[in-house]
Write a protein that holds these residues in place. Structure first.
Motif, PDB file in Angstrom:
ATOM      1  N   GLN A  26       0.852  -1.199   0.000  1.00 33.69           N
ATOM      2  CA  GLN A  26       0.000   0.000   0.000  1.00 33.69           C
ATOM      3  C   GLN A  26       0.888   1.251   0.000  1.00 33.69           C
ATOM      4  N   ALA A  27       1.680   1.392  -1.058  1.00 32.43           N
ATOM      5  CA  ALA A  27       2.677   2.465  -1.119  1.00 32.43           C
ATOM      6  C   ALA A  27       2.043   3.849  -1.109  1.00 32.43           C
ATOM      7  N   ASP A  28       0.907   4.004  -1.777  1.00 35.17           N
ATOM      8  CA  ASP A  28       0.278   5.330  -1.818  1.00 35.17           C
ATOM      9  C   ASP A  28      -0.148   5.792  -0.433  1.00 35.17           C
ATOM     10  N   LEU A  29      -0.651   4.857   0.383  1.00 38.53           N
ATOM     11  CA  LEU A  29      -1.042   5.212   1.740  1.00 38.53           C
ATOM     12  C   LEU A  29       0.170   5.533   2.603  1.00 38.53           C
ATOM     13  N   LEU A  30       1.267   4.816   2.389  1.00 44.59           N
ATOM     14  CA  LEU A  30       2.476   5.101   3.165  1.00 44.59           C
ATOM     15  C   LEU A  30       3.053   6.456   2.790  1.00 44.59           C
ATOM     16  N   ILE A  31       3.053   6.798   1.514  1.00 44.03           N
ATOM     17  CA  ILE A  31       3.519   8.126   1.098  1.00 44.03           C
ATOM     18  C   ILE A  31       2.695   9.204   1.789  1.00 44.03           C
ATOM     19  N   ASP A  32       1.396   8.994   1.811  1.00 42.39           N
ATOM     20  CA  ASP A  32       0.499   9.943   2.461  1.00 42.39           C
ATOM     21  C   ASP A  32       0.809  10.055   3.956  1.00 42.39           C
ATOM     22  N   PHE A  33       1.052   8.920   4.583  1.00 43.30           N
ATOM     23  CA  PHE A  33       1.400   8.893   6.008  1.00 43.30           C
ATOM     24  C   PHE A  33       2.690   9.665   6.262  1.00 43.30           C
ATOM     25  N   LEU A  34       3.708   9.429   5.431  1.00 43.20           N
ATOM     26  CA  LEU A  34       5.005  10.071   5.624  1.00 43.20           C
ATOM     27  C   LEU A  34       4.949  11.573   5.398  1.00 43.20           C
ATOM     28  N   ARG A  35       3.999  12.033   4.590  1.00 44.05           N
ATOM     29  CA  ARG A  35       3.851  13.468   4.355  1.00 44.05           C
ATOM     30  C   ARG A  35       3.482  14.214   5.638  1.00 44.05           C
ATOM     31  N   VAL A  36       2.703  13.572   6.485  1.00 47.58           N
ATOM     32  CA  VAL A  36       2.129  14.292   7.627  1.00 47.58           C
ATOM     33  C   VAL A  36       2.612  13.764   8.975  1.00 47.58           C
ATOM     34  N   HIS A  37       3.653  12.942   8.966  1.00 44.66           N
ATOM     35  CA  HIS A  37       4.255  12.476  10.211  1.00 44.66           C
ATOM     36  C   HIS A  37       5.758  12.711  10.164  1.00 44.66           C
ATOM     37  N   ILE A 245      -0.832   3.737  15.329  1.00 46.94           N
ATOM     38  CA  ILE A 245      -1.480   4.600  14.332  1.00 46.94           C
ATOM     39  C   ILE A 245      -1.954   3.732  13.174  1.00 46.94           C
ATOM     40  N   ARG A 246      -3.246   3.798  12.887  1.00 48.60           N
ATOM     41  CA  ARG A 246      -3.803   3.078  11.751  1.00 48.60           C
ATOM     42  C   ARG A 246      -4.187   4.109  10.700  1.00 48.60           C
ATOM     43  N   TRP A 247      -3.629   3.978   9.489  1.00 44.38           N
ATOM     44  CA  TRP A 247      -3.781   5.021   8.471  1.00 44.38           C
ATOM     45  C   TRP A 247      -4.691   4.551   7.340  1.00 44.38           C
ATOM     46  N   THR A 248      -5.782   5.282   7.122  1.00 46.61           N
ATOM     47  CA  THR A 248      -6.693   4.950   6.032  1.00 46.61           C
ATOM     48  C   THR A 248      -7.043   6.208   5.270  1.00 46.61           C
ATOM     49  N   ARG A 249      -7.329   6.064   4.010  1.00 38.40           N
ATOM     50  CA  ARG A 249      -7.743   7.199   3.187  1.00 38.40           C
ATOM     51  C   ARG A 249      -9.256   7.190   3.050  1.00 38.40           C
ATOM     52  N   PRO A 250      -9.925   8.287   3.404  1.00 37.61           N
ATOM     53  CA  PRO A 250     -11.366   8.344   3.154  1.00 37.61           C
ATOM     54  C   PRO A 250     -11.638   8.315   1.648  1.00 37.61           C
ATOM     55  N   VAL A 251     -12.599   7.517   1.218  1.00 38.93           N
ATOM     56  CA  VAL A 251     -12.891   7.437  -0.212  1.00 38.93           C
ATOM     57  C   VAL A 251     -13.920   8.470  -0.640  1.00 38.93           C
ATOM     58  N   SER A 252     -14.539   9.151   0.320  1.00 39.80           N
ATOM     59  CA  SER A 252     -15.628  10.064  -0.016  1.00 39.80           C
ATOM     60  C   SER A 252     -15.183  11.515  -0.112  1.00 39.80           C
ATOM     61  N   VAL A 253     -13.853  11.776   0.081  1.00 37.26           N
ATOM     62  CA  VAL A 253     -13.345  13.141   0.022  1.00 37.26           C
ATOM     63  C   VAL A 253     -12.189  13.193  -0.958  1.00 37.26           C
ATOM     64  N   PRO A 254     -11.810  14.403  -1.438  1.00 34.24           N
ATOM     65  CA  PRO A 254     -10.668  14.519  -2.348  1.00 34.24           C
ATOM     66  C   PRO A 254      -9.402  13.949  -1.721  1.00 34.24           C
ATOM     67  N   THR A 255      -8.473  13.477  -2.571  1.00 31.80           N
ATOM     68  CA  THR A 255      -7.265  12.821  -2.063  1.00 31.80           C
ATOM     69  C   THR A 255      -6.326  13.785  -1.364  1.00 31.80           C
TER      70      THR A 255
END
Length: 274
Positions: A26-37, A245-255
């Motif tokens: 799940q590389a896209d989620l990890l990139i997102d996580f690393l952006r804000v941590h 920390i459990r990281w998930t992307r909401p599917v109902s909002v912009p990325t």
């Protein structure tokens, strides 16, 4: 871009089982996580890339390269990054003490928390009897795991189409199988005993893709989870306490908008661990 007040700062972050090179990562989620941590120290607790799968067939999309670049950028900006290889990236165990772009390789480490406790940090495959003593069975199990993850991917495509966030069917199923639950318990006990043997207050590991913060016979057991099924990490706060920390992307909002959840001591709810 995330506003600066969205950045979460930790003393230490622990990540493992990313399995870059695997289609299930799940590389896209990890990139997102690393952006804000952000953290002063980041431990990569094994299986960051998947040498077993890369040997079978090459798979390295741009998002996997982006994860590596993101970590290297953090190292350039001053974060101390310690890489403790696992069984899937065991080739890196041949380079203890070496630095790669500011990332230091160690076979294991002793981490000192802000409140003065000692934690043994290791991947954990050393205490997996199947991996250590029956390599063929381990490889066959790895293929079966690939199949389970493929089913999980189809399952989650349906969930996304219905407007639901990512959920790991394979992780849930694993915890319903008696033998798997028994193996997890034995693994946790073995790691806790090794921490006690090394005069540590706790152990931080990965390997079994089951994130948890718990106590085992007076030893704090911390498992970072993974970025294949559960997308989890462990953060050490400034007072020395840990947060799952459990990281998930909401599917109902912009990325460009994201959400994070913190899970305590194995309890399946969005709360914090003490």
């Amino acid at each position: 871009m995330h506003p600066s007040d969205d950045i979460r700062q930790f003393r230490t972050l622990f990540l493992s089982d990313v399995h870059l090179g695997s289609k299930a990562a799940q590389a896209d989620l990890l990139i997102d996580f690393l952006r804000v941590h952000e953290a002063e120290t980041i431990y990569l607790v094994g299986d960051i890339f998947d040498g077993w799968r890369l040997k079978r067939s090459w798979h390295w999309p741009q998002t996997h390269n982006d994860v590596v670049q993101k970590l290297l950028r953090k190292a350039r900006k001053g974060a101390r990054i310690i890489y403790i290889p696992g069984n899937h990236d065991e080739v890196m165990r041949g380079f203890p003490g070496q630095h790669f772009g500011g990332i230091e390789v160690r076979v294991s480490d002793i981490h000192h928390t802000a409140d003065g406790r000692r934690f043994l940090v290791m991947h954990g495959d050393e205490f997996d009897v199947v991996v250590r003593n029956a390599r063929l069975i381990a490889y066959l199990g790895d293929w079966a795991y690939d199949a389970a993850i493929a089913i999980n991917s189809v399952f989650n495509r349906v969930r996304r189409a219905l407007g639901f966030p990512y959920w790991s069917f394979s992780s849930w199923a694993k915890l319903k199988v008696k033998n798997a639950v028994s193996f997890i318990g034995a693994f946790e006990t073995a790691l806790a005993e090794e921490a006690r043997r090394q005069d540590c207050d706790g152990v931080i590991c990965g390997h079994i893709h089951h994130a948890e913060i718990a106590e085992r016979a007076g030893i704090q057991y911390v498992n970072t989870g993974d970025w294949v099924e559960s997308c989890t990490a462990i953060g050490e706060r400034e007072d020395g306490s840990f947060e799952l920390i459990r990281w998930t992307r909401p599917v109902s909002v912009p990325t460009t908008r994201r959400r994070q959840g913190s899970v305590p001591l194995g309890v399946p709810a969005l709360e914090e661990a003490a």
